[in-house]
Motif scaffolding. Structure first.
Motif, mmCIF file in Angstrom:
data_model
loop_
_atom_site.group_PDB
_atom_site.id
_atom_site.type_symbol
_atom_site.label_atom_id
_atom_site.label_comp_id
_atom_site.label_asym_id
_atom_site.label_seq_id
_atom_site.Cartn_x
_atom_site.Cartn_y
_atom_site.Cartn_z
ATOM 1 N N ARG A 117 -7.142 1.125 10.077
ATOM 2 C CA ARG A 117 -8.406 2.045 11.248
ATOM 3 C C ARG A 117 -7.057 3.081 12.115
ATOM 4 N N GLU A 118 -5.789 2.951 12.563
ATOM 5 C CA GLU A 118 -4.699 3.433 12.503
ATOM 6 C C GLU A 118 -4.379 4.641 12.051
ATOM 7 N N GLU A 119 -4.565 4.478 10.724
ATOM 8 C CA GLU A 119 -3.992 6.058 9.869
ATOM 9 C C GLU A 119 -5.395 6.419 9.762
ATOM 10 N N LEU A 120 -6.869 5.331 9.228
ATOM 11 C CA LEU A 120 -8.055 6.327 9.032
ATOM 12 C C LEU A 120 -8.990 5.863 10.012
ATOM 13 N N PRO A 121 -8.995 6.143 11.037
ATOM 14 C CA PRO A 121 -9.898 5.710 12.058
ATOM 15 C C PRO A 121 -11.421 5.988 11.851
ATOM 16 N N HIS A 122 -11.922 6.141 10.802
ATOM 17 C CA HIS A 122 -13.552 6.349 10.239
ATOM 18 C C HIS A 122 -14.372 5.745 9.391
ATOM 19 N N VAL A 123 -13.008 4.695 8.848
ATOM 20 C CA VAL A 123 -13.367 3.588 7.834
ATOM 21 C C VAL A 123 -14.116 3.181 8.569
ATOM 22 N N SER A 124 -15.434 2.521 8.089
ATOM 23 C CA SER A 124 -16.941 1.982 9.061
ATOM 24 C C SER A 124 -16.331 0.554 8.407
ATOM 25 N N TYR A 125 -17.035 0.157 9.818
ATOM 26 C CA TYR A 125 -17.341 -1.538 10.190
ATOM 27 C C TYR A 125 -18.899 -1.530 11.075
ATOM 28 N N SER A 126 -18.454 -3.168 11.360
ATOM 29 C CA SER A 126 -19.367 -3.266 12.359
ATOM 30 C C SER A 126 -19.316 -4.949 12.760
ATOM 31 N N CYS A 127 -19.198 -5.987 12.044
ATOM 32 C CA CYS A 127 -19.602 -7.388 13.190
ATOM 33 C C CYS A 127 -17.728 -7.464 12.978
ATOM 34 N N GLU A 128 -16.609 -7.070 12.146
ATOM 35 C CA GLU A 128 -15.549 -7.592 12.469
ATOM 36 C C GLU A 128 -15.195 -9.191 12.388
ATOM 37 N N GLN A 129 -16.262 -9.718 11.845
ATOM 38 C CA GLN A 129 -16.359 -11.481 11.601
ATOM 39 C C GLN A 129 -16.730 -11.405 10.158
ATOM 40 N N GLY A 130 -16.564 -11.168 9.759
ATOM 41 C CA GLY A 130 -17.139 -11.408 7.945
ATOM 42 C C GLY A 130 -18.274 -11.995 7.133
ATOM 43 N N PHE A 131 -19.372 -11.001 8.389
ATOM 44 C CA PHE A 131 -20.265 -11.474 7.685
ATOM 45 C C PHE A 131 -21.652 -10.450 7.697
ATOM 46 N N CYS A 132 -20.814 -8.845 7.926
ATOM 47 C CA CYS A 132 -22.269 -8.048 7.495
ATOM 48 C C CYS A 132 -22.347 -7.361 6.670
ATOM 49 N N GLY A 133 -20.521 -6.665 5.759
ATOM 50 C CA GLY A 133 -20.416 -6.131 4.760
ATOM 51 C C GLY A 133 -20.218 -4.903 4.773
ATOM 52 N N THR A 134 -20.125 -4.585 6.324
ATOM 53 C CA THR A 134 -20.054 -3.125 6.239
ATOM 54 C C THR A 134 -18.263 -2.562 6.053
ATOM 55 N N CYS A 135 -17.798 -3.274 5.967
ATOM 56 C CA CYS A 135 -16.435 -2.902 6.320
ATOM 57 C C CYS A 135 -15.665 -3.125 4.177
ATOM 58 N N GLN A 136 -16.874 -3.774 3.669
ATOM 59 C CA GLN A 136 -15.946 -4.115 2.488
ATOM 60 C C GLN A 136 -15.836 -2.408 1.664
ATOM 61 N N GLN A 137 -13.820 -3.176 1.111
ATOM 62 C CA GLN A 137 -13.756 -2.199 0.862
ATOM 63 C C GLN A 137 -13.431 -2.724 -0.787
ATOM 64 N N ARG A 138 -12.879 -1.622 -2.259
ATOM 65 C CA ARG A 138 -12.599 -1.842 -3.255
ATOM 66 C C ARG A 138 -11.124 -2.404 -3.489
ATOM 67 N N VAL A 139 -10.224 -3.377 -4.217
ATOM 68 C CA VAL A 139 -8.698 -3.356 -4.281
ATOM 69 C C VAL A 139 -8.802 -3.292 -5.532
ATOM 70 N N LEU A 140 -7.332 -2.639 -5.546
ATOM 71 C CA LEU A 140 -7.293 -1.461 -6.855
ATOM 72 C C LEU A 140 -5.730 -2.816 -7.906
ATOM 73 N N GLU A 141 -5.053 -3.511 -6.518
ATOM 74 C CA GLU A 141 -3.641 -4.625 -7.208
ATOM 75 C C GLU A 141 -3.995 -5.138 -5.878
ATOM 76 N N GLY A 142 -3.454 -6.407 -6.280
ATOM 77 C CA GLY A 142 -3.049 -7.597 -5.437
ATOM 78 C C GLY A 142 -4.098 -8.503 -5.165
ATOM 79 N N GLU A 143 -3.230 -9.575 -4.873
ATOM 80 C CA GLU A 143 -4.631 -11.087 -4.670
ATOM 81 C C GLU A 143 -5.197 -11.124 -3.379
ATOM 82 N N ILE A 144 -6.350 -11.157 -3.525
ATOM 83 C CA ILE A 144 -6.777 -11.995 -3.304
ATOM 84 C C ILE A 144 -7.228 -13.268 -1.505
ATOM 85 N N ASP A 145 -6.958 -13.138 -0.419
ATOM 86 C CA ASP A 145 -7.057 -14.230 0.303
ATOM 87 C C ASP A 145 -9.221 -14.033 1.152
#
Length: 359
Positions: A300-328
């Protein structure tokens, strides 16, 4: 001599016009041109979340329990919904909060939600209680459903307090078709438990409903509620985290468990891992995620309009597609299929040094 000059000017002018038109078309296809045009993004626009934003009128506001306000929202051509669905409310401050739909799915043009005032919360419920009045308009997104009512041989519901809101439409539906169900409903007191009168009427025959008010009988006994259920029973639970943990631990073998959270699980955290970098593929930028910083905060420092809500990992608003890399993955919301190529960037992180997001 004049005629050849006029012909040359006309040719040059025509070529310039064609070039401008082609350039406009190229930019329309890819606003980041001269970078190559990319396919339609999935991030923020998956089929699961592809819902339009609309403004609805608050036509009724009512108190349905101590500290619980119900809002009736009306609009034209509203999408249909099924029991278990929720709606995103974009509050006047810009906060986005999710509330379960607790009305009638067959009532066209109307959505109904209810919210409890959380005194020590993050401000969303207070804003609903203090600022959303009859006659005002509210922006909404949805509905979406991550808590659907599945087909099963029998059903057991365990709800705590405001956790009854996604369960209520399920009970109405099951009661109408004569299904085998029962409910354990707990709360601080009977006066604090929304929709209690209707629920007791729904379960009047056969003793389907057990009400446990904490000020009268202590906490609900999840173990006892699940002790004698048969294999093939669908168990639904929504409420405080300790209640959900108790139901999870007591689930008998051969039964399915369905959970709906209104707050984060205790394991959701971004604080205990190191730094890494995230490439934002569409934007052509790379951000550094510091140790203890969330991917969401860095992005959000680069893209301030990215959607989010709970900031705790339970609402799903900030879900984004990952093209490369291993996700934790550090959420408990995404399905196994979704975890293959997407993440909740408010809590989940990178197992290596680099991720590439479709942003």
């Amino acid at each position: 001599m004049a005629l050849p000059r006029l012909r040359t000017v006309a040719v040059v002018a025509g070529a310039a016009l064609l070039t401008r038109r082609a350039l406009r078309r190229r930019i329309a296809r890819s606003p980041l041109w001269p970078m190559p045009a990319l396919p339609e993004p999935i991030s923020g626009h998956s089929q699961r979340r592809a819902t339009s934003i609309r403004r609805l009128l608050i036509t009724e506001r009512a108190s349905v329990a101590e500290g619980v306000v119900q809002l009736r929202l009306e609009g034209a051509a509203l999408p249909r919904w099924q029991p278990g669905a929720h709606l995103d409310l974009v509050l006047p401050s810009g906060l986005v909060r999710q509330y379960s739909l607790c009305g009638d799915p067959d009532d066209p043009g109307t959505y109904t939600v209810a919210t409890r005032l959380v005194e020590d919360g993050r401000g969303g419920s207070r804003e609903v209680h203090e600022q959303l009045q009859e006659g005002a308009e509210i922006e909404v997104r949805g509905p979406r459903n991550r808590f659907p009512l599945v087909e099963a041989e029998a059903y057991v519901f365990v709800a705590g307090g405001i956790g009854i809101t996604p369960v209520l439409p399920m009970l109405r539906s099951l009661a109408a078709r004569g299904a085998n169900w029962r409910l354990l409903y707990g709360g601080r007191s009977r006066g604090s438990m929304p929709f209690l009168d209707e629920i007791e009427k729904l379960g009047a025959e056969g003793g389907r409903v057990t009400v446990v008010a904490q000020d009268e009988a202590g906490h609900p006994d999840a173990v006892a509620a699940l002790a004698d259920i048969a294999p093939g029973t669908a168990v639904y639970c929504c409420g405080p985290e300790p209640l959900m943990a108790a139901v999870t631990a007591a689930l008998p073998e051969g039964c399915t468990l369905h959970l709906e959270r209104f707050s984060a699980a205790a394991t959701a955290s971004s604080a205990d891992s190191g730094a890494f970098e995230v490439e934002l593929h569409r934007s052509g930028r790379t951000v550094q995620v510091a140790a203890g910083q969330s991917v969401l905060a860095a992005v959000r420092e680069e893209l301030p309009h990215v959607s989010y809500s709970c900031e705790q990992g339970f609402c799903g608003t900030c879900q984004q597609r990952v093209l490369e890399g291993e996700i934790d993955h550090r959420d408990e919301l995404l399905t196994d299929d979704e975890r293959g190529d997407s993440m909740l960037i408010c809590v989940s992180r990178c197992r290596g040094g680099r991720l590439v997001l479709d942003l």
